[in-house]
Design a protein around this motif. Structure first.
Motif, PDB file in Angstrom:
ATOM      1  N   ASP A   9      -1.002 -10.810   5.422  1.00  0.00           N
ATOM      2  CA  ASP A   9      -0.409 -10.213   4.222  1.00  0.00           C
ATOM      3  C   ASP A   9      -0.674  -8.710   4.138  1.00  0.00           C
ATOM      4  N   SER A  11      -2.186  -6.641   1.309  1.00  0.00           N
ATOM      5  CA  SER A  11      -2.802  -6.539  -0.021  1.00  0.00           C
ATOM      6  C   SER A  11      -2.827  -5.041  -0.319  1.00  0.00           C
ATOM      7  N   CYS A  16      -7.940  -4.825   3.073  1.00  0.00           N
ATOM      8  CA  CYS A  16      -8.147  -5.998   3.924  1.00  0.00           C
ATOM      9  C   CYS A  16      -6.821  -6.276   4.627  1.00  0.00           C
ATOM     10  N   SER A  17      -6.796  -7.345   5.391  1.00  0.00           N
ATOM     11  CA  SER A  17      -5.614  -7.780   6.153  1.00  0.00           C
ATOM     12  C   SER A  17      -4.864  -6.599   6.804  1.00  0.00           C
ATOM     13  N   LEU A  40       0.850  -8.525  -1.838  1.00  0.00           N
ATOM     14  CA  LEU A  40       0.074  -8.779  -3.063  1.00  0.00           C
ATOM     15  C   LEU A  40      -0.363  -7.453  -3.661  1.00  0.00           C
ATOM     16  N   HIS A  43      -5.926  -8.263  -3.034  1.00  0.00           N
ATOM     17  CA  HIS A  43      -6.297  -9.562  -2.461  1.00  0.00           C
ATOM     18  C   HIS A  43      -6.746 -10.488  -3.590  1.00  0.00           C
ATOM     19  N   THR A  44      -7.050 -11.738  -3.229  1.00  0.00           N
ATOM     20  CA  THR A  44      -7.231 -12.750  -4.275  1.00  0.00           C
ATOM     21  C   THR A  44      -8.651 -12.802  -4.856  1.00  0.00           C
ATOM     22  N   ALA A  45      -9.515 -11.884  -4.438  1.00  0.00           N
ATOM     23  CA  ALA A  45     -10.819 -11.810  -5.112  1.00  0.00           C
ATOM     24  C   ALA A  45     -10.671 -11.142  -6.488  1.00  0.00           C
ATOM     25  N   TYR A  79      -5.021 -13.871   7.109  1.00  0.00           N
ATOM     26  CA  TYR A  79      -4.743 -14.616   5.874  1.00  0.00           C
ATOM     27  C   TYR A  79      -3.288 -15.050   5.831  1.00  0.00           C
ATOM     28  N   VAL A 105      -8.511 -17.593   8.049  1.00  0.00           N
ATOM     29  CA  VAL A 105      -9.019 -17.072   6.771  1.00  0.00           C
ATOM     30  C   VAL A 105      -8.788 -18.100   5.659  1.00  0.00           C
ATOM     31  N   TYR A 113     -11.031 -19.784  -0.741  1.00  0.00           N
ATOM     32  CA  TYR A 113     -10.372 -18.782  -1.586  1.00  0.00           C
ATOM     33  C   TYR A 113      -9.392 -19.485  -2.537  1.00  0.00           C
ATOM     34  N   HIS A 209     -15.675  -6.781   0.674  1.00  0.00           N
ATOM     35  CA  HIS A 209     -14.475  -7.532   1.021  1.00  0.00           C
ATOM     36  C   HIS A 209     -13.824  -6.929   2.281  1.00  0.00           C
ATOM     37  N   GLY A 210     -13.180  -7.786   3.086  1.00  0.00           N
ATOM     38  CA  GLY A 210     -12.336  -7.301   4.193  1.00  0.00           C
ATOM     39  C   GLY A 210     -13.048  -7.068   5.509  1.00  0.00           C
ATOM     40  N   ASP A 213     -11.743  -9.096   8.381  1.00  0.00           N
ATOM     41  CA  ASP A 213     -10.445  -8.647   8.913  1.00  0.00           C
ATOM     42  C   ASP A 213     -10.627  -7.458   9.855  1.00  0.00           C
TER      43      ASP A 213
HETATM   44  O1  PXL Z   1      -9.826 -10.575   3.594  1.00  0.00           O
HETATM   45  C1  PXL Z   1      -9.254 -11.807   3.612  1.00  0.00           C
HETATM   46  C2  PXL Z   1      -8.084 -11.874   2.684  1.00  0.00           C
HETATM   47  C3  PXL Z   1      -6.881 -11.333   3.079  1.00  0.00           C
HETATM   48  N1  PXL Z   1      -5.801 -11.340   2.275  1.00  0.00           N
HETATM   49  C4  PXL Z   1      -5.882 -11.877   1.039  1.00  0.00           C
HETATM   50  C5  PXL Z   1      -7.063 -12.430   0.580  1.00  0.00           C
HETATM   51  C6  PXL Z   1      -8.209 -12.439   1.418  1.00  0.00           C
HETATM   52  C7  PXL Z   1      -9.450 -13.035   0.963  1.00  0.00           C
HETATM   53  O2  PXL Z   1      -9.661 -13.307  -0.181  1.00  0.00           O
HETATM   54  O3  PXL Z   1      -7.117 -12.926  -0.655  1.00  0.00           O
HETATM   55  C8  PXL Z   1      -4.680 -11.866   0.159  1.00  0.00           C
END
Ligand code: PXL
Length: 272
Positions: A9, A11, A16-17, A40, A43-45, A79, A105, A113, A209-210, A213
């Motif tokens: 994705d 984010s 990340c990603s 997004l 990310h989903t945290a 992810y 992931v 997650y 986070h990340g 990745d």
């Molecule tokens: O980092 C891993 C990751 C990547 N992309 C999205 C995530 C996460 C981990 O929570 O939510 C959208």
């Protein structure tokens, strides 16, 4: 020039990603092609991010690449936002028949997650069965192995997980986040030689986070260049470790990711 297709994705905020895979792969002198699976807001945290699903576009893009005669040295997945995306990636891999690198992931610290369901875990297992390498963290390795998820484990537990995951994936299995006393690192089994190896660095007191990745992107690019898992693991671990250390100097919300920009220029020298 080697070319990796990074499938994960975007984010938009939170580093990340794809926003970290692209610069890291490029810094190592490998071409980064991308297949964004979703966009997004974060990310989903972060709670309730805006989510634009791109599942339907995945096969359309891959068909176009195939018509254009475009090939990849490696398809590297991160992810994935739904069960359908895991299925779509499997179909794309069959089409291009390249080297499949799967970072499954799904969770961390013993928990999945927010968008990851039990059904998704099953689809991820299907993808891992086809892969030449899988790089789960300890939590993900437990889920794939059918073991109650834990957030951290020692080397003996990691060896048990490697044994179980050997039945899922005939390729190389690398488990990240394994404790070796005061150190933290990777326990792996090479799919070709079947040899066990590990690499670790001093545990750092903060996490961001990340980092998984970043590790996966550096690992995939190093392996595509050198075809040596133990060296690729060393470079990816060292780079991730140095980046976390550089980030600790800043007072940062861990959800905002690491300051990889500070360490990126050192990365090419690390593979020498
Ligand atoms: O980092 C891993 C990751 C990547 N992309 C999205 C995530 C996460 C981990 O929570 O939510 C959208």
């Amino acid at each position: 020039m080697k070319r990796i297709l990074s499938v994960q994705d975007i984010s938009c905020v939170g580093k990340c990603s794809l926003t970290v895979a692209l610069p890291v792969i490029s810094a190592l002198g490998v071409e980064a092609a991308v297949l964004p699976t979703a966009v997004l807001s974060t990310h989903t945290a972060f709670p309730s991010p805006a989510f634009r699903d791109l599942t339907e576009d995945m096969a359309v893009m891959a068909d176009h690449w195939q018509k254009m005669g475009i090939a990849f040295d490696c398809i590297a997945t991160g992810y994935l936002g739904s069960e359908q995306q895991a299925t779509a990636v499997a179909a794309i891999y069959e089409k291009f028949g390249s080297f499949l690198f799967v970072d499954p992931v799904m969770g961390d610290n013993g928990k999945l997650y927010s968008r990851i369901t039990r059904g998704f875990v099953e689809k991820m297992k299907d993808l891992c069965r086809r892969a030449q390498v899988i790089v789960p963290n300890v939590t993900e390795a437990c889920c794939l192995a059918g073991v109650e998820p834990v957030g951290a484990c020692d080397e003996a537990f990691a060896k048990m997980l490697l044994e179980k995951l050997g039945n899922l994936c005939a390729g190389t299995v690398l488990i990240t986040g394994v404790s070796f006393g005061e150190q933290l690192g990777v326990a792996g089994r090479d799919g070709k030689t079947k040899e066990y190896f590990s690499y670790s660095r001093e545990k750092l007191p903060r996490s961001f986070h990340g980092t998984g990745d970043i590790f996966a992107a550096a690992l995939a690019a190093c392996f595509v260049l050198e075809k040596d898992w133990s060296h690729a693991v060393k470079v990816a671990t060292d780079y991730t470790w140095e980046t976390i250390r550089a980030t600790m100097e800043e007072n940062r919300d861990p959800r905002m990711g690491v300051c990889f920009e500070k360490t990126l220029s050192r990365l090419p020298d690390m593979i020498k």
